[in-house]
Structure formats: C-alpha cells, structure tokens
Design a protein around this motif. Structure first.
Motif, PDB file in Angstrom:
ATOM      1  N   LEU A 105      12.300   7.536  33.591  1.00 23.59           N
ATOM      2  CA  LEU A 105      11.962   6.684  34.719  1.00 23.59           C
ATOM      3  C   LEU A 105      13.193   6.539  35.594  1.00 23.59           C
ATOM      4  O   LEU A 105      14.287   6.263  35.096  1.00 23.59           O
ATOM      5  CB  LEU A 105      11.495   5.324  34.209  1.00 23.59           C
ATOM      6  CG  LEU A 105      11.065   4.281  35.223  1.00 23.59           C
ATOM      7  CD1 LEU A 105      10.035   3.355  34.609  1.00 23.59           C
ATOM      8  CD2 LEU A 105      12.219   3.501  35.785  1.00 23.59           C
ATOM      9  N   ILE A 106      13.018   6.733  36.890  1.00 21.51           N
ATOM     10  CA  ILE A 106      14.115   6.569  37.838  1.00 21.51           C
ATOM     11  C   ILE A 106      13.676   5.577  38.911  1.00 21.51           C
ATOM     12  O   ILE A 106      12.697   5.808  39.611  1.00 21.51           O
ATOM     13  CB  ILE A 106      14.505   7.910  38.486  1.00 21.51           C
ATOM     14  CG1 ILE A 106      14.972   8.887  37.403  1.00 21.51           C
ATOM     15  CG2 ILE A 106      15.586   7.694  39.549  1.00 21.51           C
ATOM     16  CD1 ILE A 106      15.201  10.298  37.891  1.00 21.51           C
ATOM     17  N   ASP A 107      14.402   4.482  38.991  1.00 20.42           N
ATOM     18  CA  ASP A 107      14.171   3.494  40.038  1.00 20.42           C
ATOM     19  C   ASP A 107      15.414   3.500  40.917  1.00 20.42           C
ATOM     20  O   ASP A 107      16.440   2.911  40.568  1.00 20.42           O
ATOM     21  CB  ASP A 107      13.918   2.112  39.440  1.00 20.42           C
ATOM     22  CG  ASP A 107      13.547   1.069  40.478  1.00 20.42           C
ATOM     23  OD1 ASP A 107      13.998   1.192  41.638  1.00 20.42           O
ATOM     24  OD2 ASP A 107      12.816   0.130  40.135  1.00 20.42           O
ATOM     25  N   GLU A 108      15.330   4.203  42.036  1.00 19.83           N
ATOM     26  CA  GLU A 108      16.485   4.346  42.922  1.00 19.83           C
ATOM     27  C   GLU A 108      16.861   3.030  43.588  1.00 19.83           C
ATOM     28  O   GLU A 108      18.033   2.783  43.865  1.00 19.83           O
ATOM     29  CB  GLU A 108      16.215   5.429  43.963  1.00 19.83           C
ATOM     30  CG  GLU A 108      16.125   6.810  43.334  1.00 19.83           C
ATOM     31  CD  GLU A 108      15.859   7.909  44.339  1.00 19.83           C
ATOM     32  OE1 GLU A 108      15.815   7.634  45.556  1.00 19.83           O
ATOM     33  OE2 GLU A 108      15.708   9.063  43.891  1.00 19.83           O
ATOM     34  N   ILE A 109      15.890   2.173  43.816  1.00 17.23           N
ATOM     35  CA  ILE A 109      16.168   0.881  44.458  1.00 17.23           C
ATOM     36  C   ILE A 109      17.044   0.010  43.563  1.00 17.23           C
ATOM     37  O   ILE A 109      18.011  -0.593  44.014  1.00 17.23           O
ATOM     38  CB  ILE A 109      14.858   0.158  44.822  1.00 17.23           C
ATOM     39  CG1 ILE A 109      14.154   0.930  45.935  1.00 17.23           C
ATOM     40  CG2 ILE A 109      15.115  -1.284  45.237  1.00 17.23           C
ATOM     41  CD1 ILE A 109      12.769   0.441  46.251  1.00 17.23           C
ATOM     42  N   LEU A 110      16.710  -0.037  42.272  1.00 16.65           N
ATOM     43  CA  LEU A 110      17.472  -0.865  41.333  1.00 16.65           C
ATOM     44  C   LEU A 110      18.618  -0.111  40.676  1.00 16.65           C
ATOM     45  O   LEU A 110      19.423  -0.703  39.970  1.00 16.65           O
ATOM     46  CB  LEU A 110      16.537  -1.430  40.258  1.00 16.65           C
ATOM     47  CG  LEU A 110      15.402  -2.325  40.749  1.00 16.65           C
ATOM     48  CD1 LEU A 110      14.573  -2.813  39.573  1.00 16.65           C
ATOM     49  CD2 LEU A 110      15.923  -3.488  41.570  1.00 16.65           C
ATOM     50  N   GLY A 111      18.667   1.217  40.881  1.00 14.68           N
ATOM     51  CA  GLY A 111      19.725   2.021  40.270  1.00 14.68           C
ATOM     52  C   GLY A 111      19.559   2.129  38.764  1.00 14.68           C
ATOM     53  O   GLY A 111      20.532   2.082  38.020  1.00 14.68           O
ATOM     54  N   ILE A 112      18.307   2.307  38.303  1.00 12.72           N
ATOM     55  CA  ILE A 112      18.021   2.351  36.871  1.00 12.72           C
ATOM     56  C   ILE A 112      17.405   3.689  36.499  1.00 12.72           C
ATOM     57  O   ILE A 112      16.516   4.182  37.188  1.00 12.72           O
ATOM     58  CB  ILE A 112      17.050   1.219  36.463  1.00 12.72           C
ATOM     59  CG1 ILE A 112      17.707  -0.140  36.671  1.00 12.72           C
ATOM     60  CG2 ILE A 112      16.565   1.382  35.031  1.00 12.72           C
ATOM     61  CD1 ILE A 112      16.784  -1.325  36.452  1.00 12.72           C
ATOM     62  N   GLU A 113      17.901   4.271  35.406  1.00 11.49           N
ATOM     63  CA  GLU A 113      17.271   5.421  34.762  1.00 11.49           C
ATOM     64  C   GLU A 113      16.986   5.014  33.327  1.00 11.49           C
ATOM     65  O   GLU A 113      17.846   4.469  32.656  1.00 11.49           O
ATOM     66  CB  GLU A 113      18.184   6.642  34.778  1.00 11.49           C
ATOM     67  CG  GLU A 113      18.308   7.289  36.125  1.00 11.49           C
ATOM     68  CD  GLU A 113      19.021   8.630  36.076  1.00 11.49           C
ATOM     69  OE1 GLU A 113      19.058   9.274  35.015  1.00 11.49           O
ATOM     70  OE2 GLU A 113      19.538   9.026  37.133  1.00 11.49           O
ATOM     71  N   LEU A 114      15.755   5.292  32.866  1.00  9.58           N
ATOM     72  CA  LEU A 114      15.333   4.845  31.554  1.00  9.58           C
ATOM     73  C   LEU A 114      14.504   5.926  30.874  1.00  9.58           C
ATOM     74  O   LEU A 114      13.500   6.360  31.439  1.00  9.58           O
ATOM     75  CB  LEU A 114      14.512   3.554  31.692  1.00  9.58           C
ATOM     76  CG  LEU A 114      13.952   2.911  30.441  1.00  9.58           C
ATOM     77  CD1 LEU A 114      15.063   2.473  29.507  1.00  9.58           C
ATOM     78  CD2 LEU A 114      13.081   1.721  30.819  1.00  9.58           C
ATOM     79  N   ASP A 115      14.926   6.346  29.700  1.00 10.50           N
ATOM     80  CA  ASP A 115      14.182   7.337  28.919  1.00 10.50           C
ATOM     81  C   ASP A 115      13.007   6.625  28.244  1.00 10.50           C
ATOM     82  O   ASP A 115      13.202   5.810  27.345  1.00 10.50           O
ATOM     83  CB  ASP A 115      15.107   7.971  27.877  1.00 10.50           C
ATOM     84  CG  ASP A 115      14.450   9.099  27.097  1.00 10.50           C
ATOM     85  OD1 ASP A 115      13.208   9.249  27.160  1.00 10.50           O
ATOM     86  OD2 ASP A 115      15.185   9.838  26.425  1.00 10.50           O
ATOM     87  N   LEU A 116      11.800   6.924  28.673  1.00 17.54           N
ATOM     88  CA  LEU A 116      10.634   6.213  28.151  1.00 17.54           C
ATOM     89  C   LEU A 116      10.316   6.559  26.705  1.00 17.54           C
ATOM     90  O   LEU A 116       9.565   5.825  26.062  1.00 17.54           O
ATOM     91  CB  LEU A 116       9.425   6.447  29.049  1.00 17.54           C
ATOM     92  CG  LEU A 116       9.561   5.862  30.456  1.00 17.54           C
ATOM     93  CD1 LEU A 116       8.250   5.951  31.204  1.00 17.54           C
ATOM     94  CD2 LEU A 116      10.054   4.428  30.426  1.00 17.54           C
ATOM     95  N   LYS A 117      10.903   7.615  26.183  1.00 20.08           N
ATOM     96  CA  LYS A 117      10.732   7.893  24.745  1.00 20.08           C
ATOM     97  C   LYS A 117      11.333   6.767  23.915  1.00 20.08           C
ATOM     98  O   LYS A 117      10.908   6.523  22.781  1.00 20.08           O
ATOM     99  CB  LYS A 117      11.369   9.246  24.381  1.00 20.08           C
ATOM    100  CG  LYS A 117      10.559  10.443  24.863  1.00 20.08           C
ATOM    101  CD  LYS A 117      11.221  11.731  24.469  1.00 20.08           C
ATOM    102  CE  LYS A 117      12.080  12.081  25.607  1.00 20.08           C
ATOM    103  NZ  LYS A 117      12.716  13.254  25.816  1.00 20.08           N
ATOM    104  N   LEU A 118      12.298   6.061  24.471  1.00 18.74           N
ATOM    105  CA  LEU A 118      12.910   4.933  23.779  1.00 18.74           C
ATOM    106  C   LEU A 118      12.021   3.691  23.831  1.00 18.74           C
ATOM    107  O   LEU A 118      12.156   2.788  23.011  1.00 18.74           O
ATOM    108  CB  LEU A 118      14.266   4.598  24.403  1.00 18.74           C
ATOM    109  CG  LEU A 118      15.306   5.721  24.376  1.00 18.74           C
ATOM    110  CD1 LEU A 118      16.527   5.333  25.189  1.00 18.74           C
ATOM    111  CD2 LEU A 118      15.681   6.054  22.935  1.00 18.74           C
ATOM    112  N   ILE A 119      11.095   3.659  24.772  1.00 20.82           N
ATOM    113  CA  ILE A 119      10.204   2.505  24.949  1.00 20.82           C
ATOM    114  C   ILE A 119       8.894   2.713  24.200  1.00 20.82           C
ATOM    115  O   ILE A 119       8.409   1.837  23.503  1.00 20.82           O
ATOM    116  CB  ILE A 119       9.903   2.260  26.443  1.00 20.82           C
ATOM    117  CG1 ILE A 119      11.173   2.090  27.243  1.00 20.82           C
ATOM    118  CG2 ILE A 119       8.944   1.087  26.632  1.00 20.82           C
ATOM    119  CD1 ILE A 119      12.023   0.909  26.849  1.00 20.82           C
ATOM    120  N   PHE A 120       8.299   3.895  24.386  1.00 18.91           N
ATOM    121  CA  PHE A 120       6.995   4.184  23.805  1.00 18.91           C
ATOM    122  C   PHE A 120       7.167   5.035  22.568  1.00 18.91           C
ATOM    123  O   PHE A 120       6.386   5.548  21.964  1.00 18.91           O
ATOM    124  CB  PHE A 120       6.071   4.866  24.827  1.00 18.91           C
ATOM    125  CG  PHE A 120       5.789   4.021  26.040  1.00 18.91           C
ATOM    126  CD1 PHE A 120       5.071   2.841  25.946  1.00 18.91           C
ATOM    127  CD2 PHE A 120       6.243   4.413  27.289  1.00 18.91           C
ATOM    128  CE1 PHE A 120       4.793   2.084  27.075  1.00 18.91           C
ATOM    129  CE2 PHE A 120       5.967   3.651  28.413  1.00 18.91           C
ATOM    130  CZ  PHE A 120       5.248   2.499  28.300  1.00 18.91           C
TER     131      PHE A 120
END
Length: 90
Positions: free
Chosen positions: A75-90
């Motif tokens: 997941l990349i949220d350019e507005i918030l400056g966040i990258e998140l590997d969803l394998k770690l969430i789901f």
C-alpha cells in the motif's frame, strides 16, 4: 493512570491528515463512504477503508479518486508518505 470520563476528549480541535476505518460485519459500506464525505469536507486529506472480509484496503485521496490494495500488495499513500506491506496485516 485512572480513566476519568469527564476528562475524555470527545472532539478534536485539529483535523487529522488521514482517517482509517474498518468495515465491521454489521456495517453497510455505504455508511462509511458517506462518512468519508464529511471527513473530506472538513479537511482530511486521506481516507482508508479497510474491508477485512476481502482482505483489501481502499485508499481515497478524494471521493472520486481512490486505489484498492489487496493482501499481497504494498500500500502506498503518497499524501501521508506511508508504504505498508499488506502481507503483514492480512
């Protein structure tokens, strides 16, 4: 520290840059989409809608502009400056 109900902050003065909501099994997705309208009207810049049953997160930068990220995605949220590997969430 003890919880004191009278000291609980109910509303915030400062609008957050982002909001994240998780769709529960008893909620209608339209409820949360409608709620996001209020967030954007009040200055929220990024809204995440997490749909656990689909293992998907929708990232809105406006009501008309969003991206869907599946459980294998980054997941990349350019507005918030966040990258998140969803394998770690789901």
């Amino acid at each position: 520290q003890n919880f004191e109900k009278e000291n609980e902050e109910i509303r915030t003065i400062q609008i957050p840059l982002g909001a994240i909501e998780i769709l529960s099994p008893t909620q209608n997705i339209n409820e949360l989409i409608d709620k996001s309208t209020v967030y954007f009207e009040n200055g929220v810049q990024s809204y995440w809608l997490v749909v656990p049953v689909l293992k998907t997160i929708f990232v809105f930068s406006s009501l008309d502009n969003y991206a869907a990220y599946l459980k294998e995605d980054i997941l990349i949220d350019e507005i918030l400056g966040i990258e998140l590997d969803l394998k770690l969430i789901f």
